[in-house]
Scaffold this motif. Structure first.
Motif, short mmCIF file in Angstrom:
data_model
loop_
_atom_site.label_atom_id
_atom_site.label_comp_id
_atom_site.label_asym_id
_atom_site.label_seq_id
_atom_site.Cartn_x
_atom_site.Cartn_y
_atom_site.Cartn_z
N ALA A 366 0.87 -1.10 0.08
CA ALA A 366 0.02 -0.09 0.13
C ALA A 366 0.91 1.29 0.05
O ALA A 366 0.32 2.18 -0.27
CB ALA A 366 -0.84 0.10 1.43
N GLY A 367 2.21 1.22 0.25
CA GLY A 367 2.90 2.24 0.15
C GLY A 367 3.23 3.16 1.48
O GLY A 367 2.21 2.74 2.49
N PRO A 368 3.89 4.15 1.42
CA PRO A 368 3.96 4.70 2.94
C PRO A 368 2.90 5.74 2.99
O PRO A 368 2.31 6.05 2.07
CB PRO A 368 5.46 5.67 2.68
N CYS A 369 2.52 6.10 4.30
CA CYS A 369 1.78 7.14 4.60
C CYS A 369 1.83 7.64 6.05
O CYS A 369 2.95 7.05 6.61
CB CYS A 369 0.36 6.72 4.33
N ALA A 370 1.59 8.72 6.16
CA ALA A 370 1.58 9.28 7.72
C ALA A 370 0.51 8.45 8.69
O ALA A 370 -0.44 8.15 8.15
CB ALA A 370 1.17 10.88 7.49
N ALA A 371 1.05 8.65 9.92
CA ALA A 371 0.37 7.92 10.95
C ALA A 371 0.64 8.60 12.11
O ALA A 371 1.86 9.13 12.40
CB ALA A 371 0.31 6.50 11.02
N GLY A 372 -0.41 8.83 13.06
CA GLY A 372 -0.38 9.71 14.35
C GLY A 372 -1.24 9.37 15.35
O GLY A 372 -2.46 8.62 14.99
N LEU A 373 -1.26 9.75 16.42
CA LEU A 373 -2.02 9.54 17.56
C LEU A 373 -2.55 10.91 18.08
O LEU A 373 -1.52 11.78 18.09
CB LEU A 373 -1.59 8.90 18.66
N PHE A 374 -3.84 11.11 18.54
CA PHE A 374 -4.29 12.20 19.17
C PHE A 374 -5.41 12.04 20.02
O PHE A 374 -6.10 11.11 20.01
CB PHE A 374 -4.86 13.26 18.10
N HIS A 375 -5.55 12.97 21.23
CA HIS A 375 -6.52 12.72 22.09
C HIS A 375 -7.71 13.62 21.79
O HIS A 375 -7.61 14.68 21.56
CB HIS A 375 -5.85 13.18 23.62
N SER A 376 -8.95 13.11 21.89
CA SER A 376 -10.25 13.84 21.62
C SER A 376 -10.35 14.73 22.60
O SER A 376 -9.84 14.72 23.87
CB SER A 376 -11.34 12.93 21.78
N ALA A 377 -10.75 16.41 22.18
CA ALA A 377 -10.53 17.39 23.21
C ALA A 377 -11.67 17.11 24.12
O ALA A 377 -11.22 17.63 25.47
CB ALA A 377 -11.01 18.43 22.24
N ALA A 378 -12.83 16.65 24.09
CA ALA A 378 -13.54 16.39 25.02
C ALA A 378 -13.45 15.54 26.16
O ALA A 378 -13.50 15.83 27.31
CB ALA A 378 -14.86 16.10 24.52
#
Length: 514
Positions: A366-378
């Motif tokens: 599928a090739g490279p792509c960006a990935a990350g984590l984040f916390h929902s604001a609420a």
């Protein structure tokens, strides 16, 4: 609060010093309900009471009473109050026992007499609140706090005759005042069953098992969980399974300790277990959900409830690469046929106030792509971002512009992109002026830590002021990154009009004039 809101009663935040506060008030509120808030569970007198309320209804403590002398005062006061307020952002009362143990609440009393005294409170509630859901809520509190609470150490301290007298006195109250909703809401249903059916010896053994802390892990039968009290499924007693049923009380207790990237693998460590059950033998995993798709990734577990999850982005979708998008993450714990799930929270130790930096990951074909984590604001829930839409990679690059002695212009730009694929990634320097965009010949190098260094020449660029951007491309990831100086200002290249053109122009005019 009382003056501003014209409150009849104001609860202040209670701080327990050597014991837990009866209610942990967390939200300041000008007007609360007895039936949809925890205020009725704190009936003691340490509150602010409007004097006119007391005088209007002739409210007084009961004299010559060791325990509960304030309850006949507090119950009608709260039921007659037009407005009850809470101050939760200020410590108003410190709850501390006497060092010599002489608090009235710690004394032994005539518990049969105390049960008969509690009957008066139940009658007051029945007189002031019509039968129904609201009355049941208040009655539940009194049965839980002032009646069933006696059937522990105080009950065991009596002799056989004293225990029978206590059980008989409680049965009168249960028979007269409990409803099915009250019975369902009271947690010690096994005690209730024994009291209502006169099983005094069985009740004694059950309470003693609690007091001696001899209970083993709960029994599990399919999706149902049962407390390991004596006489479970004893044919001679025929106590129903429902009296032992703990299934509704099973909770998923969890925490997240850490998360980090190991190449294309997201590694999460934490603890997860089902309350009431032995942590050994349970399964832990994480559910990834997005737009109708759900994938389960199992974790490695230890008997103490600790788990380690390794989520390979290139194989998380049932062996296939995880598609781009925002994926919610929920932990799921199973024990036999019983399963509970919950949102993954922010780590609780304070070491991970910011999610790990996003990165480029390799998803195989599928090739490279960006990935990350984040916390929902609420609610600070953990989410996985495949495709670099929430937390951006490489928001700026650092650069310098130099000129050689021969007048050649060179730009050097550096940026760090974690996980940058040295073979598949491309970096090109862009020169932008107004509507014009030029791509400069660029040489790029990258190390295994994602540090990218580029060098480009700006030969042949027309005069003007040019801003620099670095175009990064790797698989589906593409971003034009602004280039800034060490000061943080945008890096600009100014190309002057060549001096030689001015000289030739002047010479031409001289020739034409001659």
């Amino acid at each position: 609060m009382a003056d501003r809101e014209q409150s009849d009663v104001v609860y202040g935040r209670i701080v327990g010093l050597d014991r837990d506060a009866p209610v942990d008030f967390r939200t300041t509120a000008p007007d609360v309900s007895l039936y949809d808030s925890p205020v009725y569970w704190a009936l003691a007198a340490y509150k602010l009471w409007r004097r006119s309320l007391i005088e209007e209804h002739g409210l007084r403590f009961v004299e010559h009473r060791l325990l509960g002398e304030d309850v006949p005062f507090a119950v009608p006061a709260l039921l007659h109050a037009k407005k009850i307020s809470v101050v939760a952002d200020y410590d108003c009362y410190y709850l501390e026992g006497r060092g010599d143990g002489t608090n009235a609440s710690r004394q032994d009393v005539d518990w049969v007499d105390q049960l008969e005294y509690a009957a008066g409170t139940l009658r007051t509630v029945a007189e002031l609140v019509p039968a129904g859901r609201e009355r049941d809520k208040l009655m539940e509190r009194h049965f839980h706090g002032e009646i069933l609470g006696m059937f522990a150490a105080p009950y065991l301290a009596r002799d056989e005759a004293g225990r029978k007298d206590m059980a008989a006195a409680a049965k009168v109250l249960l028979d007269e005042w409990t409803t099915e909703p009250i019975m369902a809401a009271l947690p010690p249903r096994l005690r209730l069953h024994c009291l209502r059916h006169g099983l005094v010896d069985e009740l004694t053994d059950i309470i003693r098992a609690d007091t001696d802390a001899t209970l083993g892990p709960a029994h599990q039968d399919g999706e149902r969980v049962y407390a390991a009290y004596p006489y479970f499924r004893d044919p001679e007693r025929a106590i129903p399974d429902s009296a032992y049923d703990l299934t509704s009380r099973v909770r998923l207790a969890q925490r997240v300790d850490s998360y980090t990237w190991e190449g294309p693998v997201l590694r999460i460590t934490g603890s997860a277990r089902l309350s009431e059950l032995d942590p050994a033998g349970r399964g832990v995993g994480v559910l990834l959900r997005r737009q109708g798709y759900t994938y389960r990734v199992p974790a490695e577990t230890a008997d103490d409830g600790i788990y380690t999850l390794r989520l390979d982005i290139g194989h998380a979708a049932d062996g296939e690469p995880l598609p781009e998008g925002i994926w919610t993450m929920r932990i799921v714990v199973t024990s036999g046929e019983l399963s509970k799930e919950a949102w993954l929270p922010r780590p609780s130790d304070g070491l991970y106030d910011v999610s790990p930096e996003p990165r480029i990951i390799d998803r195989g074909e599928a090739g490279p792509c960006a990935a990350g984590l984040f916390h929902s604001a609420a609610h600070q829930r953990l989410n996985l971002d495949i495709g670099d839409t929430r937390r951006l990679l490489a928001t700026s690059a650092r650069g310098t512009v130099t000129r050689t002695r021969l007048g050649r212009v060179e730009a050097t730009v550096r940026v760090t992109v974690p996980g940058w694929p040295t073979e598949q990634g491309e970096a090109r320097l862009l020169l932008i002026s107004g509507q014009k965009t030029l791509t400069a010949p660029t040489a790029a190098e990258a190390d295994t830590n994602g540090r990218i260094s580029t060098r480009a020449t700006a030969d042949g660029v027309t005069p003007g002021v040019w801003e620099l951007q670095l175009r990064l491309t790797a698989g589906t990831f593409s971003r034009d990154v602004p280039v800034i100086e060490a000061s943080g200002e945008p890096l600009r290249l100014t190309v002057p009009v060549p001096l030689i053109r001015k000289v030739r122009s002047k010479a031409a005019r001289v020739v034409r004039g001659h």
